[in-house]
Structure formats: C-alpha cells, structure tokens
Design an enzyme around this catalytic site. Structure first.
Site, PDB file in Angstrom:
ATOM      1  N   SER A   8       0.838  -1.200   0.000  1.00  0.00           N
ATOM      2  CA  SER A   8       0.000   0.000   0.000  1.00  0.00           C
ATOM      3  C   SER A   8       0.871   1.248   0.000  1.00  0.00           C
ATOM      4  O   SER A   8       1.608   1.520   0.955  1.00  0.00           O
ATOM      5  CB  SER A   8      -0.911   0.014   1.229  1.00  0.00           C
ATOM      6  OG  SER A   8      -1.514   1.283   1.325  1.00  0.00           O
ATOM      7  N   HIS A  33      -1.010  -1.048  -4.497  1.00  0.00           N
ATOM      8  CA  HIS A  33      -2.325  -0.799  -3.890  1.00  0.00           C
ATOM      9  C   HIS A  33      -2.418   0.694  -3.565  1.00  0.00           C
ATOM     10  O   HIS A  33      -1.584   1.254  -2.850  1.00  0.00           O
ATOM     11  CB  HIS A  33      -2.485  -1.634  -2.619  1.00  0.00           C
ATOM     12  CG  HIS A  33      -3.830  -1.507  -1.976  1.00  0.00           C
ATOM     13  ND1 HIS A  33      -4.940  -2.209  -2.413  1.00  0.00           N
ATOM     14  CD2 HIS A  33      -4.247  -0.757  -0.933  1.00  0.00           C
ATOM     15  CE1 HIS A  33      -5.976  -1.893  -1.650  1.00  0.00           C
ATOM     16  NE2 HIS A  33      -5.594  -1.006  -0.742  1.00  0.00           N
ATOM     17  N   ASP A  35      -4.715   3.745  -2.061  1.00  0.00           N
ATOM     18  CA  ASP A  35      -5.847   4.039  -1.178  1.00  0.00           C
ATOM     19  C   ASP A  35      -6.331   5.470  -1.363  1.00  0.00           C
ATOM     20  O   ASP A  35      -5.630   6.420  -0.992  1.00  0.00           O
ATOM     21  CB  ASP A  35      -5.418   3.845   0.284  1.00  0.00           C
ATOM     22  CG  ASP A  35      -5.216   2.382   0.624  1.00  0.00           C
ATOM     23  OD1 ASP A  35      -6.161   1.607   0.426  1.00  0.00           O
ATOM     24  OD2 ASP A  35      -4.111   2.027   1.074  1.00  0.00           O
ATOM     25  N   MET A  37      -9.032   8.235  -0.252  1.00  0.00           N
ATOM     26  CA  MET A  37      -9.969   8.536   0.852  1.00  0.00           C
ATOM     27  C   MET A  37     -10.507   9.952   0.712  1.00  0.00           C
ATOM     28  O   MET A  37      -9.740  10.869   0.393  1.00  0.00           O
ATOM     29  CB  MET A  37      -9.240   8.432   2.190  1.00  0.00           C
ATOM     30  CG  MET A  37      -8.557   7.102   2.415  1.00  0.00           C
ATOM     31  SD  MET A  37      -7.656   7.126   3.970  1.00  0.00           S
ATOM     32  CE  MET A  37      -6.866   5.515   3.899  1.00  0.00           C
ATOM     33  N   HIS A  66      -8.188   1.316  -4.443  1.00  0.00           N
ATOM     34  CA  HIS A  66      -9.192   1.054  -3.404  1.00  0.00           C
ATOM     35  C   HIS A  66      -9.874   2.382  -3.077  1.00  0.00           C
ATOM     36  O   HIS A  66      -9.278   3.257  -2.452  1.00  0.00           O
ATOM     37  CB  HIS A  66      -8.460   0.465  -2.180  1.00  0.00           C
ATOM     38  CG  HIS A  66      -9.318   0.242  -0.984  1.00  0.00           C
ATOM     39  ND1 HIS A  66      -8.782  -0.019   0.261  1.00  0.00           N
ATOM     40  CD2 HIS A  66     -10.667   0.218  -0.817  1.00  0.00           C
ATOM     41  CE1 HIS A  66      -9.764  -0.185   1.136  1.00  0.00           C
ATOM     42  NE2 HIS A  66     -10.916  -0.032   0.509  1.00  0.00           N
ATOM     43  N   MET A  68     -12.191   4.599  -1.091  1.00  0.00           N
ATOM     44  CA  MET A  68     -12.941   4.784   0.150  1.00  0.00           C
ATOM     45  C   MET A  68     -13.631   6.138   0.048  1.00  0.00           C
ATOM     46  O   MET A  68     -13.275   7.103   0.741  1.00  0.00           O
ATOM     47  CB  MET A  68     -11.973   4.720   1.345  1.00  0.00           C
ATOM     48  CG  MET A  68     -11.495   3.305   1.620  1.00  0.00           C
ATOM     49  SD  MET A  68      -9.976   3.251   2.580  1.00  0.00           S
ATOM     50  CE  MET A  68      -8.795   3.289   1.239  1.00  0.00           C
ATOM     51  N   MET A 137     -11.975  -6.165   4.405  1.00  0.00           N
ATOM     52  CA  MET A 137     -11.230  -5.218   5.244  1.00  0.00           C
ATOM     53  C   MET A 137     -10.979  -5.854   6.614  1.00  0.00           C
ATOM     54  O   MET A 137     -11.935  -6.239   7.304  1.00  0.00           O
ATOM     55  CB  MET A 137     -12.012  -3.914   5.429  1.00  0.00           C
ATOM     56  CG  MET A 137     -12.108  -3.036   4.181  1.00  0.00           C
ATOM     57  SD  MET A 137     -10.526  -2.625   3.414  1.00  0.00           S
ATOM     58  CE  MET A 137      -9.660  -1.775   4.759  1.00  0.00           C
ATOM     59  N   GLY A 142      -9.439   3.738   6.624  1.00  0.00           N
ATOM     60  CA  GLY A 142      -9.151   5.141   6.912  1.00  0.00           C
ATOM     61  C   GLY A 142      -7.696   5.401   7.271  1.00  0.00           C
ATOM     62  O   GLY A 142      -7.194   6.491   7.021  1.00  0.00           O
ATOM     63  N   PHE A 143      -7.048   4.408   7.848  1.00  0.00           N
ATOM     64  CA  PHE A 143      -5.676   4.643   8.310  1.00  0.00           C
ATOM     65  C   PHE A 143      -4.821   3.391   8.158  1.00  0.00           C
ATOM     66  O   PHE A 143      -5.324   2.280   8.307  1.00  0.00           O
ATOM     67  CB  PHE A 143      -5.675   5.053   9.800  1.00  0.00           C
ATOM     68  CG  PHE A 143      -6.543   6.247  10.073  1.00  0.00           C
ATOM     69  CD1 PHE A 143      -6.024   7.533   9.949  1.00  0.00           C
ATOM     70  CD2 PHE A 143      -7.875   6.089  10.426  1.00  0.00           C
ATOM     71  CE1 PHE A 143      -6.826   8.642  10.180  1.00  0.00           C
ATOM     72  CE2 PHE A 143      -8.688   7.200  10.656  1.00  0.00           C
ATOM     73  CZ  PHE A 143      -8.160   8.477  10.534  1.00  0.00           C
ATOM     74  N   GLY A 144      -3.545   3.601   7.897  1.00  0.00           N
ATOM     75  CA  GLY A 144      -2.600   2.499   7.946  1.00  0.00           C
ATOM     76  C   GLY A 144      -2.205   2.240   9.391  1.00  0.00           C
ATOM     77  O   GLY A 144      -2.516   3.029  10.287  1.00  0.00           O
ATOM     78  N   GLY A 145      -1.553   1.121   9.631  1.00  0.00           N
ATOM     79  CA  GLY A 145      -0.967   0.848  10.941  1.00  0.00           C
ATOM     80  C   GLY A 145      -1.922   0.439  12.041  1.00  0.00           C
ATOM     81  O   GLY A 145      -1.576   0.531  13.215  1.00  0.00           O
ATOM     82  N   ASP A 175      -7.059  -6.560   3.356  1.00  0.00           N
ATOM     83  CA  ASP A 175      -6.406  -5.258   3.535  1.00  0.00           C
ATOM     84  C   ASP A 175      -6.507  -4.811   4.994  1.00  0.00           C
ATOM     85  O   ASP A 175      -7.611  -4.613   5.508  1.00  0.00           O
ATOM     86  CB  ASP A 175      -7.125  -4.255   2.612  1.00  0.00           C
ATOM     87  CG  ASP A 175      -6.461  -2.897   2.581  1.00  0.00           C
ATOM     88  OD1 ASP A 175      -5.424  -2.706   3.234  1.00  0.00           O
ATOM     89  OD2 ASP A 175      -7.012  -2.023   1.873  1.00  0.00           O
ATOM     90  N   GLY A 176      -5.330  -4.640   5.632  1.00  0.00           N
ATOM     91  CA  GLY A 176      -5.299  -4.070   6.980  1.00  0.00           C
ATOM     92  C   GLY A 176      -4.617  -4.982   7.987  1.00  0.00           C
ATOM     93  O   GLY A 176      -5.034  -6.134   8.173  1.00  0.00           O
ATOM     94  N   GLY A 177      -3.548  -4.490   8.586  1.00  0.00           N
ATOM     95  CA  GLY A 177      -2.881  -5.248   9.648  1.00  0.00           C
ATOM     96  C   GLY A 177      -2.204  -6.521   9.177  1.00  0.00           C
ATOM     97  O   GLY A 177      -1.998  -7.444   9.969  1.00  0.00           O
ATOM     98  N   GLY A 197       0.832  -2.342   4.189  1.00  0.00           N
ATOM     99  CA  GLY A 197       1.332  -0.975   4.186  1.00  0.00           C
ATOM    100  C   GLY A 197       2.442  -0.787   5.190  1.00  0.00           C
ATOM    101  O   GLY A 197       3.630  -0.869   4.867  1.00  0.00           O
TER     102      GLY A 197
HETATM  103  C1  DX5 Z   1      -6.729   1.309   5.229  1.00  0.00           C
HETATM  104  C2  DX5 Z   1      -6.181   1.102   3.849  1.00  0.00           C
HETATM  105  C3  DX5 Z   1      -5.073   0.134   3.803  1.00  0.00           C
HETATM  106  C4  DX5 Z   1      -3.847   0.548   4.580  1.00  0.00           C
HETATM  107  C5  DX5 Z   1      -3.236  -0.711   5.127  1.00  0.00           C
HETATM  108  O1  DX5 Z   1      -7.854   2.087   5.151  1.00  0.00           O
HETATM  109  O2  DX5 Z   1      -7.188   0.617   2.972  1.00  0.00           O
HETATM  110  O3  DX5 Z   1      -4.716  -0.234   2.474  1.00  0.00           O
HETATM  111  O4  DX5 Z   1      -2.899   1.243   3.828  1.00  0.00           O
HETATM  112  O5  DX5 Z   1      -2.215  -0.375   5.991  1.00  0.00           O
HETATM  113  P1  DX5 Z   1      -1.609  -1.412   7.021  1.00  0.00           P
HETATM  114  O6  DX5 Z   1      -1.038  -2.561   6.221  1.00  0.00           O
HETATM  115  O7  DX5 Z   1      -0.582  -0.611   7.720  1.00  0.00           O
HETATM  116  O8  DX5 Z   1      -2.731  -1.878   7.923  1.00  0.00           O
HETATM  117 ZN    ZN Z   2      -6.616  -0.283   0.954  1.00  0.00          ZN
END
Ligand code: DX5
Ligand code: ZN
Length: 216
Positions: A8, A33, A35, A37, A66, A68, A137, A142-145, A175-177, A197
């Site tokens: 990502s 990927h 994102d 938003m 993706h 959002m 999901m 909304g956020f990475g990490g 996608d996510g974590g 990400g």
């Molecule tokens: C979250 C995004 C993800 C995000 C994943 O809303 O859609 O693609 O970048 O980040 P990580 O891998 O850090 O959870």
């Molecule tokens: Zn994503």
C-alpha cells in the site's frame, strides 16, 4: 495460484515517492495498492488523481485502486484515465452497486467490492458472479498501521465458500494489519491477494519484507 502481494503506497514516504515506486517495481511485489480517501466515507483524506497519475508514470505493475469514497460513479472515468487497472468500491458506499460494477467494466477495468469489518459476506450473494474481486477489510478503513481484526479470517473462508458455490471467478484480497503471522493465516483461509502498508514500509528493508510475505 500463489498469493499476490500488493504494497500500500499510503505508507510510503511521499517526499520520496519515485524511489519507493522503483523499489516496488524491482521487488517481488505483484501490484501497487492505491488508497483513495475522501474524508466523508472515512475519517481521513489521502490523495487523488494527480498523485495516481504520478505513480502511473513510473509503476510497472498492476494498479489496484481502493476507493474509500462516496459517489464513486462520478469519478470512475477519471480513474480509468489516470491509470487504474482494478477499481474496488465499498459495498457500504454504493446504493446501486450493480450499476457501479458495470460502469467500471465499461472502461475495461476489473471491478472489486470491499466489505467493512461489520459487513457480512452474505450481502454479496446477488453480485458475486459479476465481480472480479472481493476485498475483505481486516481493519476499519481510513488509516494504515491499525490492529488486525481476527474475524477477517472467518470472512475469508465465508467468501471462499460463496465464490465456490456460485461458480464466480472472483479472487479474495485482504487489507489491513497484514504481517507474516496474520498473512500466513489469511492465505491458509483462502486469501489470494495481501495488501500490506506499514509492515512493509516501516521495516528496515522493505523489499526483503515483500519477499518474506511472498514466500510465506
Ligand atoms: C486502510 C487502507 C489500507 C492501509 C493498510 O484504510 O485501505 O490499504 O494502507 O495499511 P496497514 O497494512 O498498515 O494496515
Ligand atoms: Zn486499501
């Protein structure tokens, strides 16, 4: 099929974007990927067309976008013109989902549908044969990490079952974590594309981390 890795770009260093794109080009990653938003569908704003076009100029792999955002229909054509190969929209943001999928296909792109953590896979019953990808999901978008939500593993298994039962050709992305632990369990449950990400970009050597995710 061996699972695919989609780093990502949200977690890359925006001041060194070209460097990070070249790293992905040369790595064992399969897709980019992206994102997008809007600050309405999710409580964050990321980036839009100028950044996507700049990425496209250098990226040598599939561009997986993706969205959002609310009202995605009004931007599908511009995403096609900006270099998207796959567009995933959120089930929760599309009151006329079938029309949105047709619109994405009309520009020659693949179409995916993303499900928030609270949305059951069964809502895809009547659309699964028309789509190319289901995006589960495993965090609230909304956020990475953020921390991985365990229920995503069960949802991957549910999606796999729905796809097999319907004869759909859709693939399953998560996608996510994602890290080596959650990633390997997701692949075991049936995930075919892993988005990662922060695990990639916060690591000491991102290209080695991509290889580790690919070789799980
Ligand atoms: C979250 C995004 C993800 C995000 C994943 O809303 O859609 O693609 O970048 O980040 P990580 O891998 O850090 O959870
Ligand atoms: Zn994503």
């Amino acid at each position: 099929m061996k699972h695919l890795i989609a780093p990502s770009v949200l977690s890359c260093d925006f001041a060194n974007m070209q460097r990070d794109i070249e790293m992905i080009n040369e790595s064992n990653a399969d897709w980019f990927h992206i994102d997008v938003m809007d600050g309405v569908f999710v409580p964050n704003i990321s980036f839009g067309f100028p950044i996507l076009k700049a990425i496209k100029k250098h990226a040598k792999k599939t561009i997986d976008v993706h969205l959002m955002i609310v009202n995605p229909d009004q931007y599908i054509e511009e995403f096609a013109n900006s270099g998207a190969d796959i567009i995933t929209v959120h089930y929760e943001a599309c009151p006329h989902l079938h029309r949105t999928i047709q619109l994405i296909h009309s520009f020659g792109m693949k179409a995916g549908v993303a499900l928030n953590p609270h949305t059951d896979v069964s809502v895809l019953n009547s659309i699964i044969s028309d789509i190319d990808m289901v995006l589960i999901m495993s965090v609230n978008p909304g956020f990475g990490g953020q921390k991985f939500i365990e229920n995503a593993i069960k949802k991957v298994a549910d999606a796999k079952q729905l796809i097999e039962k319907s004869g759909s050709k859709a693939i399953i992305e998560v996608d996510g974590g994602v890290n080596l632990d959650t990633g390997s369990r997701l692949v075991e449950a049936g995930a075919q594309v892993l988005v990662a990400g922060s695990f990639v970009f916060n690591s000491e050597k991102p290209s080695d981390t991509i290889t580790a995710l690919k070789n799980m």
